[in-house]
Design a protein around this motif. Sequence first.
Motif, PDB file in Angstrom:
ATOM      1  N   PRO A 275      19.752 -18.289  25.528  1.00 60.69           N
ATOM      2  CA  PRO A 275      19.520 -19.488  26.346  1.00 60.69           C
ATOM      3  C   PRO A 275      19.833 -20.794  25.631  1.00 60.69           C
ATOM      4  O   PRO A 275      20.343 -21.735  26.254  1.00 60.69           O
ATOM      5  N   VAL A 276      19.550 -20.864  24.332  1.00 63.40           N
ATOM      6  CA  VAL A 276      19.823 -22.105  23.596  1.00 63.40           C
ATOM      7  C   VAL A 276      21.325 -22.290  23.405  1.00 63.40           C
ATOM      8  O   VAL A 276      21.840 -23.407  23.478  1.00 63.40           O
ATOM      9  N   ASP A 281      26.188 -25.290  24.712  1.00 64.06           N
ATOM     10  CA  ASP A 281      27.569 -25.308  25.207  1.00 64.06           C
ATOM     11  C   ASP A 281      27.708 -26.129  26.483  1.00 64.06           C
ATOM     12  O   ASP A 281      28.747 -26.754  26.723  1.00 64.06           O
ATOM     13  N   ASP A 282      26.656 -26.135  27.308  1.00 66.37           N
ATOM     14  CA  ASP A 282      26.689 -26.881  28.573  1.00 66.37           C
ATOM     15  C   ASP A 282      26.353 -28.351  28.393  1.00 66.37           C
ATOM     16  O   ASP A 282      26.415 -29.127  29.358  1.00 66.37           O
ATOM     17  N   LYS A 304      13.114 -18.162  26.871  1.00 63.30           N
ATOM     18  CA  LYS A 304      13.150 -19.630  26.818  1.00 63.30           C
ATOM     19  C   LYS A 304      12.195 -20.111  25.738  1.00 63.30           C
ATOM     20  O   LYS A 304      10.994 -19.826  25.797  1.00 63.30           O
ATOM     21  N   ALA A 305      12.732 -20.828  24.771  1.00 62.77           N
ATOM     22  CA  ALA A 305      11.902 -21.362  23.689  1.00 62.77           C
ATOM     23  C   ALA A 305      11.188 -22.624  24.159  1.00 62.77           C
ATOM     24  O   ALA A 305      11.800 -23.490  24.803  1.00 62.77           O
ATOM     25  N   TYR A 306       9.897 -22.740  23.824  1.00 62.14           N
ATOM     26  CA  TYR A 306       9.138 -23.917  24.245  1.00 62.14           C
ATOM     27  C   TYR A 306       9.731 -25.193  23.645  1.00 62.14           C
ATOM     28  O   TYR A 306       9.748 -26.242  24.287  1.00 62.14           O
ATOM     29  N   GLY A 307      10.231 -25.098  22.417  1.00 64.43           N
ATOM     30  CA  GLY A 307      10.779 -26.275  21.744  1.00 64.43           C
ATOM     31  C   GLY A 307      12.289 -26.358  21.818  1.00 64.43           C
ATOM     32  O   GLY A 307      12.918 -26.948  20.930  1.00 64.43           O
ATOM     33  N   ASP A 308      12.890 -25.816  22.881  1.00 70.00           N
ATOM     34  CA  ASP A 308      14.357 -25.816  22.959  1.00 70.00           C
ATOM     35  C   ASP A 308      14.949 -27.214  22.905  1.00 70.00           C
ATOM     36  O   ASP A 308      16.016 -27.436  22.314  1.00 70.00           O
ATOM     37  N   TYR A 309      14.263 -28.194  23.484  1.00 66.69           N
ATOM     38  CA  TYR A 309      14.760 -29.563  23.484  1.00 66.69           C
ATOM     39  C   TYR A 309      14.838 -30.128  22.066  1.00 66.69           C
ATOM     40  O   TYR A 309      15.742 -30.921  21.748  1.00 66.69           O
ATOM     41  N   ILE A 310      13.915 -29.707  21.204  1.00 71.18           N
ATOM     42  CA  ILE A 310      13.937 -30.156  19.811  1.00 71.18           C
ATOM     43  C   ILE A 310      15.088 -29.479  19.069  1.00 71.18           C
ATOM     44  O   ILE A 310      15.832 -30.122  18.315  1.00 71.18           O
ATOM     45  N   LEU A 311      15.247 -28.179  19.276  1.00 74.18           N
ATOM     46  CA  LEU A 311      16.311 -27.424  18.610  1.00 74.18           C
ATOM     47  C   LEU A 311      17.683 -27.986  18.954  1.00 74.18           C
ATOM     48  O   LEU A 311      18.542 -28.157  18.071  1.00 74.18           O
ATOM     49  N   LEU A 312      17.904 -28.272  20.221  1.00 76.96           N
ATOM     50  CA  LEU A 312      19.204 -28.791  20.652  1.00 76.96           C
ATOM     51  C   LEU A 312      19.480 -30.153  20.012  1.00 76.96           C
ATOM     52  O   LEU A 312      20.602 -30.426  19.566  1.00 76.96           O
ATOM     53  N   ASP A 313      18.457 -30.982  19.934  1.00 74.37           N
ATOM     54  CA  ASP A 313      18.622 -32.290  19.274  1.00 74.37           C
ATOM     55  C   ASP A 313      18.982 -32.121  17.798  1.00 74.37           C
ATOM     56  O   ASP A 313      19.851 -32.826  17.274  1.00 74.37           O
ATOM     57  N   ILE A 314      18.309 -31.198  17.115  1.00 73.50           N
ATOM     58  CA  ILE A 314      18.550 -30.988  15.686  1.00 73.50           C
ATOM     59  C   ILE A 314      19.986 -30.531  15.445  1.00 73.50           C
ATOM     60  O   ILE A 314      20.700 -31.065  14.577  1.00 73.50           O
ATOM     61  N   MET A 315      20.435 -29.540  16.202  1.00 71.59           N
ATOM     62  CA  MET A 315      21.789 -29.026  15.995  1.00 71.59           C
ATOM     63  C   MET A 315      22.837 -30.083  16.286  1.00 71.59           C
ATOM     64  O   MET A 315      23.820 -30.219  15.552  1.00 71.59           O
ATOM     65  N   ARG A 316      22.635 -30.854  17.329  1.00 73.41           N
ATOM     66  CA  ARG A 316      23.621 -31.898  17.660  1.00 73.41           C
ATOM     67  C   ARG A 316      23.599 -33.034  16.637  1.00 73.41           C
ATOM     68  O   ARG A 316      24.650 -33.509  16.207  1.00 73.41           O
ATOM     69  N   GLY A 319      25.365 -32.044  13.370  1.00 75.65           N
ATOM     70  CA  GLY A 319      26.754 -31.603  13.409  1.00 75.65           C
ATOM     71  C   GLY A 319      26.890 -30.096  13.381  1.00 75.65           C
ATOM     72  O   GLY A 319      27.972 -29.566  13.117  1.00 75.65           O
ATOM     73  N   GLY A 320      25.784 -29.397  13.643  1.00 74.02           N
ATOM     74  CA  GLY A 320      25.821 -27.945  13.705  1.00 74.02           C
ATOM     75  C   GLY A 320      26.102 -27.461  15.105  1.00 74.02           C
ATOM     76  O   GLY A 320      26.664 -28.180  15.934  1.00 74.02           O
ATOM     77  N   MET A 321      25.676 -26.250  15.413  1.00 74.40           N
ATOM     78  CA  MET A 321      25.904 -25.698  16.740  1.00 74.40           C
ATOM     79  C   MET A 321      25.039 -24.461  16.936  1.00 74.40           C
ATOM     80  O   MET A 321      24.437 -23.957  15.987  1.00 74.40           O
ATOM     81  N   ALA A 322      24.995 -24.003  18.178  1.00 75.33           N
ATOM     82  CA  ALA A 322      24.321 -22.752  18.511  1.00 75.33           C
ATOM     83  C   ALA A 322      25.375 -21.665  18.669  1.00 75.33           C
ATOM     84  O   ALA A 322      26.421 -21.890  19.281  1.00 75.33           O
TER      85      ALA A 322
END
Length: 396
Positions: A275-276, A281-282, A304-316, A319-322
């Motif tokens: 899901p992350v 990607d989207d 669905k991870a409860y902190g997905d919004y935090i993870l996505l911010d960190i990777m972006r 400069g990383g990615m999922a």
Amino acid sequence: MPAIAYLECSRCHAHLPADTPQTVCTQCKDPPAGALYVRYDLSHLRGSSPRDSVGDGDSPWRGMWRYHAVLPDVEPVTLGEGWTPMLRSKRNPNTLLKEEGANPTGTFKARGLALAVTMARHYGLRKLAIPSAGNAAGALAAYAAAAGIEAHIFMPRDVPIANFVEVSAYGAHVTLVDGVISDCARMLGQRKQQEGWFDISTLKEPFRVEGKKTMGYELVEQLGWEYPDAVFYPTGGGVGMIGMWKAFGELEQLGWVKPGRRPRMFGVQSSGCAPVVKAFDDGAAASTAWQNPHTAAAGLRVPKAYGDYILLDIMRESGGMAVAVSDEDIFASIQDWAANEGILLSPEGAAATAAYAQLLSRGVLDPSDRVVLFNTGAGLNYTDVIAEALHLKAPA
């Protein structure tokens, strides 16, 4: 050890007191409520040398508690967690494996649950409950036994047998559920108020992040107080990545890390439950629940991870990615690292090594980049899972 100044919401940034047990933010106007971060007054440590603040082998503060200067001022419940090896690959000296399987109960979950149970004892809580894909269950059961606290655990019925055996041996109250971790969480939620359980699910209380952040302090210290170029982290609930990112911010605030760009953070999931990855990607701010999740890497089967919004911010931001990898690639990497490095990875750890190999082949990273891969658990915890995947049978 510093006193906790307050708890801060990761969404609305409201401040909550830390003198009583807290779960998630009570001030967020829109659901879901934000996860809470522990904040300290670290002003007295700014400009100090880590040599003067970090414990060592001769200190009473060992393992992850060597970082007592940036952890809550409480008496720890400890089984010797933390300060796990950083192993250099024989095939590429710039590839480093953080071996979290060396922790008590054989996984990185020991860090977060050690801190969560420590604070539960501090607050006088007597009954803790958790939904788990397996490893967090074992860690909670162990630390709750050490602290004299009841543990109530909800696990999928098809967890690796080692997880079921250990939680039973530790005397935890176990409920096996026909479903995945989200089904376990729902069942726990229906009963916790009536039963008087305190829910220490992933990011539903603030101290598991504090335990996991010690991985960030360790990897920086073990690299000579420098950042690596990239970190690959198996991402189910993702608390470890969130904790490490928090650690990097504190290290910079304290002046303990040499100036430079933070590592690129790569979150790794299974293609059967990603899901992350899809949200990344989207370009979405949060994920949607993954339908019909399936993967042999039990810790990655999180719809669905409860902190997905935090993870996505960190990777972006980093400069990383999922990245998603197949179960076939996971088990191929288990065999590769066992035969060529002498390390039996967990399926989740092998997801990280497989993803790294994939991105090397695509030119996203170069062999000259210094990269830390996290093996989040001991492969021996998954003997039945690995045996089935490799079509192995016990000798007659």
